[in-house]
Design an enzyme around this catalytic site. Structure first.
Site, PDB file in Angstrom:
ATOM      1  N   GLU A 103      -9.654  -2.362   5.257  1.00 20.25           N
ATOM      2  CA  GLU A 103     -10.234  -2.148   6.580  1.00 20.25           C
ATOM      3  C   GLU A 103     -11.548  -2.937   6.713  1.00 20.25           C
ATOM      4  O   GLU A 103     -12.179  -3.266   5.698  1.00 20.25           O
ATOM      5  CB  GLU A 103     -10.550  -0.657   6.768  1.00 20.25           C
ATOM      6  CG  GLU A 103      -9.346   0.277   6.689  1.00 20.25           C
ATOM      7  CD  GLU A 103      -8.509   0.309   7.964  1.00 20.25           C
ATOM      8  OE1 GLU A 103      -8.795  -0.453   8.904  1.00 20.25           O
ATOM      9  OE2 GLU A 103      -7.554   1.104   7.997  1.00 20.25           O
ATOM     10  N   ASP A 128       0.808  -1.221   0.000  1.00 21.53           N
ATOM     11  CA  ASP A 128       0.000   0.000   0.000  1.00 21.53           C
ATOM     12  C   ASP A 128       0.841   1.271   0.000  1.00 21.53           C
ATOM     13  O   ASP A 128       2.052   1.228   0.257  1.00 21.53           O
ATOM     14  CB  ASP A 128      -0.965  -0.008   1.197  1.00 21.53           C
ATOM     15  CG  ASP A 128      -0.327  -0.527   2.484  1.00 21.53           C
ATOM     16  OD1 ASP A 128       0.912  -0.578   2.552  1.00 21.53           O
ATOM     17  OD2 ASP A 128      -1.066  -0.874   3.414  1.00 21.53           O
ATOM     18  N   ASN A 158      -7.550  -3.869  14.271  1.00 21.13           N
ATOM     19  CA  ASN A 158      -8.942  -4.137  13.865  1.00 21.13           C
ATOM     20  C   ASN A 158      -9.020  -5.262  12.824  1.00 21.13           C
ATOM     21  O   ASN A 158     -10.071  -5.496  12.244  1.00 21.13           O
ATOM     22  CB  ASN A 158      -9.594  -2.858  13.314  1.00 21.13           C
ATOM     23  CG  ASN A 158      -8.891  -2.328  12.069  1.00 21.13           C
ATOM     24  OD1 ASN A 158      -7.909  -2.909  11.608  1.00 21.13           O
ATOM     25  ND2 ASN A 158      -9.395  -1.244  11.520  1.00 21.13           N
ATOM     26  N   HIS A 186      -7.209  -5.368   9.993  1.00 18.71           N
ATOM     27  CA  HIS A 186      -6.930  -4.992   8.600  1.00 18.71           C
ATOM     28  C   HIS A 186      -5.641  -5.616   8.099  1.00 18.71           C
ATOM     29  O   HIS A 186      -4.724  -5.880   8.878  1.00 18.71           O
ATOM     30  CB  HIS A 186      -6.961  -3.467   8.389  1.00 18.71           C
ATOM     31  CG  HIS A 186      -5.803  -2.705   8.957  1.00 18.71           C
ATOM     32  ND1 HIS A 186      -5.926  -1.443   9.475  1.00 18.71           N
ATOM     33  CD2 HIS A 186      -4.486  -3.006   9.074  1.00 18.71           C
ATOM     34  CE1 HIS A 186      -4.748  -1.007   9.873  1.00 18.71           C
ATOM     35  NE2 HIS A 186      -3.862  -1.940   9.642  1.00 18.71           N
TER      36      HIS A 186
HETATM   37  C1  F6R Z   1       1.325  -1.620   6.092  1.00 20.58           C
HETATM   38  C2  F6R Z   1       0.227  -2.542   6.269  1.00 20.58           C
HETATM   39  C3  F6R Z   1      -0.590  -2.562   7.526  1.00 20.58           C
HETATM   40  C4  F6R Z   1       0.226  -3.007   8.753  1.00 20.58           C
HETATM   41  C5  F6R Z   1      -0.647  -3.043  10.003  1.00 20.58           C
HETATM   42  C6  F6R Z   1       0.137  -3.382  11.246  1.00 20.58           C
HETATM   43  O1  F6R Z   1       1.916  -1.802   4.822  1.00 20.58           O
HETATM   44  O2  F6R Z   1      -0.032  -3.275   5.393  1.00 20.58           O
HETATM   45  O3  F6R Z   1      -1.678  -3.422   7.328  1.00 20.58           O
HETATM   46  O4  F6R Z   1       0.763  -4.267   8.529  1.00 20.58           O
HETATM   47  O5  F6R Z   1      -1.253  -1.794  10.197  1.00 20.58           O
HETATM   48  O6  F6R Z   1       1.041  -2.372  11.522  1.00 20.58           O
HETATM   49  P1  F6R Z   1       2.101  -2.490  12.697  1.00 20.58           P
HETATM   50  O7  F6R Z   1       3.100  -3.507  12.269  1.00 20.58           O
HETATM   51  O8  F6R Z   1       2.718  -1.111  12.777  1.00 20.58           O
HETATM   52  O9  F6R Z   1       1.355  -2.878  13.927  1.00 20.58           O
END
Ligand code: F6R
Length: 254
Positions: free
Chosen positions: A143, A67, A136, A138
């Site tokens: 989301e 992303d 959550n 995602h």
């Molecule tokens: C970022 C992504 C997000 C993260 C998720 C967890 O490229 O794909 O889905 O993997 O928000 O983030 P952290 O590792 O910071 O808890």
């Protein structure tokens, strides 16, 4: 679905880096799907160390990030392109043209999403997809919602995500409201998926993800039916899963 348990964050990072390194050794031109965020930083550190020790060669590897924020240029310090450069790409021998990230400044969004999907296909698809998980549920920027998108698309960020991000930006109006993300289908297309999580705060969502039904309200739950999913967690998460009865027996901690 396979679950591996590492003693702590360092072990989770090391185990994940080893899986990626093995893949690249088996297939020097492997296509890797990559994630940003806090969790994979340790994986990238270890892969850089392996590269410095001449144990891994990225010269033929291709990567696709999950992303990117819409509206941010690749040299904006909060862009995911910048994150990848400063946490990984600048320290390894990957070719610039082989490291793909959605263009946050694309004028024609539909065309950009289509181009990104096509680029993945043109490379033969993703061999190994690395994922983190949001609190959550995602994955990427997919989301919780009434329905999920299959392919790369533009997403409106949740109010919570926007306000959580605001601390990284000088002015409120600079905080991105949208992002481009691979869809559930793009992620599902990977031959192999490795999802990593570390820390007690991720225990609840991992429990829901593996124990619950498949639901668009918990996008990561969809991964339960992927043909090759490995979840790598740390000991505190395993303790929670065992206490909640999600794991019937404790797995060996390595
Ligand atoms: C970022 C992504 C997000 C993260 C998720 C967890 O490229 O794909 O889905 O993997 O928000 O983030 P952290 O590792 O910071 O808890």
């Amino acid at each position: 679905m396979k679950i591996l348990v590492g003693k702590n964050y360092d072990r989770v990072s090391e185990m994940t880096a080893n899986i990626i390194a093995t893949k690249v050794k088996e297939k020097p031109d492997a296509v890797l799907g990559l994630a940003t965020g806090g969790t994979p930083k340790g994986v990238y550190k270890r892969l850089i160390a392996m590269y410095n020790d001449k144990k891994i060669d990225f010269s033929k590897v291709k990567t696709f990030n999950l992303d990117e924020y819409y509206g941010l240029s690749s040299n904006h310090p909060q862009s995911y392109a910048y994150y990848m450069k400063t946490n990984f790409f600048d320290y390894i021998n990957i070719k610039e043209e082989n490291a793909h990230i959605p263009d946050g400044l694309a004028q024609d969004i539909d065309e950009e999403c289509h181009r990104y999907e096509q680029a993945i296909k043109d490379c033969g698809g993703i061999d190994l997809q690395l994922l983190g998980i949001g609190h959550n549920g995602h994955i990427g920027f997919n989301e919780p919602d009434d329905a999920l998108h299959t392919s790369t698309h533009l997403v409106n960020l949740h109010e919570k995500t926007i306000s959580a991000n605001s601390r990284f930006f000088g002015k409120d109006e600079e905080v991105p409201r949208q992002a481009i993300t691979m869809g559930i289908g793009s992620i599902f297309g990977a031959d192999e998926i490795v999802l990593i999580a570390s820390g007690e705060d991720k225990a609840e969502i991992i429990a829901k993800m593996i124990n619950g039904q498949l639901s668009s309200k918990l996008p990561a739950s969809m991964l339960q039916i992927h043909k090759s999913l490995t979840i790598i967690i740390d000991e505190p998460i395993q303790k929670h899963l065992y206490a909640e009865g999600v794991l019937k027996e404790q797995l060996k901690v390595v």
